[in-house]
Design an enzyme around this catalytic site. Structure first.
Site, mmCIF file in Angstrom:
data_model
loop_
_atom_site.group_PDB
_atom_site.id
_atom_site.type_symbol
_atom_site.label_atom_id
_atom_site.label_comp_id
_atom_site.label_asym_id
_atom_site.label_seq_id
_atom_site.Cartn_x
_atom_site.Cartn_y
_atom_site.Cartn_z
ATOM 1 N N CYS A 350 -111.104 34.128 35.257
ATOM 2 C CA CYS A 350 -111.982 35.286 35.218
ATOM 3 C C CYS A 350 -111.562 36.265 34.124
ATOM 4 C CB CYS A 350 -111.932 35.949 36.584
ATOM 5 S SG CYS A 350 -113.418 36.865 36.876
ATOM 6 N N GLU A 351 -111.700 35.838 32.879
ATOM 7 C CA GLU A 351 -111.294 36.672 31.765
ATOM 8 C C GLU A 351 -111.968 36.141 30.507
ATOM 9 O OE1 GLU A 351 -107.105 38.410 30.177
ATOM 10 O OE2 GLU A 351 -107.265 37.889 32.262
#
Ligand code: LLP
Length: 421
Positions: A350-351
């Protein structure tokens, strides 16, 4: 590395289709060619033997630590460089002979020093003035040490993996008289024996210019101060090829240039030729390892980019986000003559920065395809994390056409093993 497309147009390592490894072990998966690892060790030994200088070659275990690998290193007559109690523990657990281990680190804790002394390691590489006092206080008998100096030479590589410049947390600098203070302190200590000097100017260095300049500088400095040593450890740093843009610099040529320089500078100032120590990490395991990923989601952003997402990411390869590293990626389950398109391989974490390879050329891929990222044997598994509670992948070795599991994939239970319920 013995990686070629077979008659079914599948990428195969030593004739084992990578899809077979995908089916057997799942992905993401680290796969090493053990024959290649052993061959790299032998190339170092052979070139050093050919040079006629006395030598020791140690493996820098930070590149990839595992019990099975350490056993191979021992079989290949390599020493071991460790930088933490955890690396030392893994080495001892593998049955690696303690006397062939040396301990690095700019901030060894007292617990680490005690542990290493009890284990009977071969050498400490002293990195600071206070460390001399601490080892001296903790030792009960003689302790052989090298002093790590900061030579003030900048290597041509990424600034985060450069270590020899003046402004650095590593070693004691020649320029400011700190190294000389370190030597005098070791000489005045009760238990420490100065066996030699260590320097390491950086990693993934192309060519030998920085190393040979440093050798000359250090030998002159030793001679000028009338310091006699038995061992000169020049660290690691030998480069590997990640993409076609990296120039291949053969180990044999590098070692010839290094040993020729050492000989000639010693002759020039009439300094006794020391034993040459080196501690390559990346050059031993880097090109021997690949990562396999299965393709999931694909997003075509018109006139912009195609994002191909895989089932791993920055949790198993932090180097792209950390160093803007470049990789060669291959489609492993089929060979196609399709037109190449601009593609970015993204991880599933999640980046936005979770990218494995940016703007590379790949044929059109589909969900379920198998991708293979080359030259991921060094500083990938060892820098893996559990970010997003990702489980660290399994590691497989392939030798003489046979594969075997050397590290299991982490389980969900492993992820919470240290959580207090
Ligand atoms: N000796 C010392 C004292 C070192 O600090 C290192 C690497 C080596 C030997 C081994 O260097 P090699 O032969 O592998 O270049 N994480 C970075 C690399 C950091 C290297 C740290 N020290 C990367 O992924 O590129």
């Amino acid at each position: 590395m013995d990686l070629t497309y077979n008659e079914h147009n599948q990428l195969a390592l030593q004739d084992i289709p990578l899809t077979e490894l995908q089916e057997t072990y799942g992905t993401p998966l680290f796969v090493y060619d053990e024959n290649h690892i052993r061959n790299q060790c032998r190339r170092f030994h052979q070139s050093l033997k050919n040079s006629g200088v006395e030598y020791t070659v140690s493996y820098a275990s930070k590149a990839f630590s595992s019990i099975q690998l350490f056993r191979i290193m021992n079989e290949e007559n390599m020493g071991l460089d460790v930088v933490s109690d955890g690396e030392l523990y893994t080495a001892l657990k593998a049955g690696f002979p303690a006397e062939h281990i040396h301990f690095h680190g700019n901030n060894k804790t007292n617990e680490e020093i005690r542990y290493a002394l009890e284990a009977g390691i071969g050498l400490f590489v002293v990195d600071s003035l206070s460390e001399v006092d601490r080892i001296d206080a903790l030792a009960n008998g003689p302790v052989d040490v090298l002093l790590r100096v900061n030579p003030g030479v900048e290597a041509h590589t990424h600034e985060f993996i450069q270590t020899g410049q003046e402004d650095s947390k590593f070693g004691l600098s020649l320029l400011h008289g700190l190294a000389l203070k370190g030597i005098r302190k070791i000489e005045a200590s009760r238990h420490l024996n100065l066996k030699g000097i260590h320097f390491h100017i950086g990693s993934q260095i192309f060519g030998t210019e920085g190393t040979t300049a440093t050798i000359k500088k250090v030998i002159h400095w030793l001679n000028d101060h009338d310091i006699h040593i038995e061992k000169l450890n020049i660290g690691g740093g030998f480069s590997i090829q990640y993409t076609d843009e990296d120039v291949r610099y053969p180990i044999e040529d590098a070692i010839k240039e290094i040993t020729d320089t050492l000989r000639s500078v010693c002759e020039e100032v009439d300094y006794p030729l020391p034993e040459l120590m080196m501690e390559p990490g990346r050059a031993i395991v880097g090109e021997a390892g690949i990562t396999l990923y299965t393709v999931g989601t694909i997003k075509d952003i018109p006139n912009t980019n195609t994002y191909v997402s895989i089932d791993g990411g920055m949790s198993d390869n932090i180097r792209t986000s950390l160093y803007d590293a470049k990789y060669t990626v291959k489609l492993a389950n089929r060979r196609t003559e399709d037109q190449l398109i601009r593609t970015t391989i993204a991880g599933k974490l999640c980046e936005s920065g979770d990218i494995i390879a940016k703007d590379i050329s790949l044929p059109h891929v589909e969900a379920g395809d198998l991708l293979c990222v080359l030259a991921t044997g060094a500083y990938h598994y060892s820098m893996a994390s559990n970010y997003n509670q990702m489980r660290k992948p399994a590691v497989v070795f392939v030798k003489d056409g046979q594969h075997r599991l050397v590290i299991k994939r982490q389980s969900f239970e492993d992820l919470v093993a240290n959580d207090v319920m």
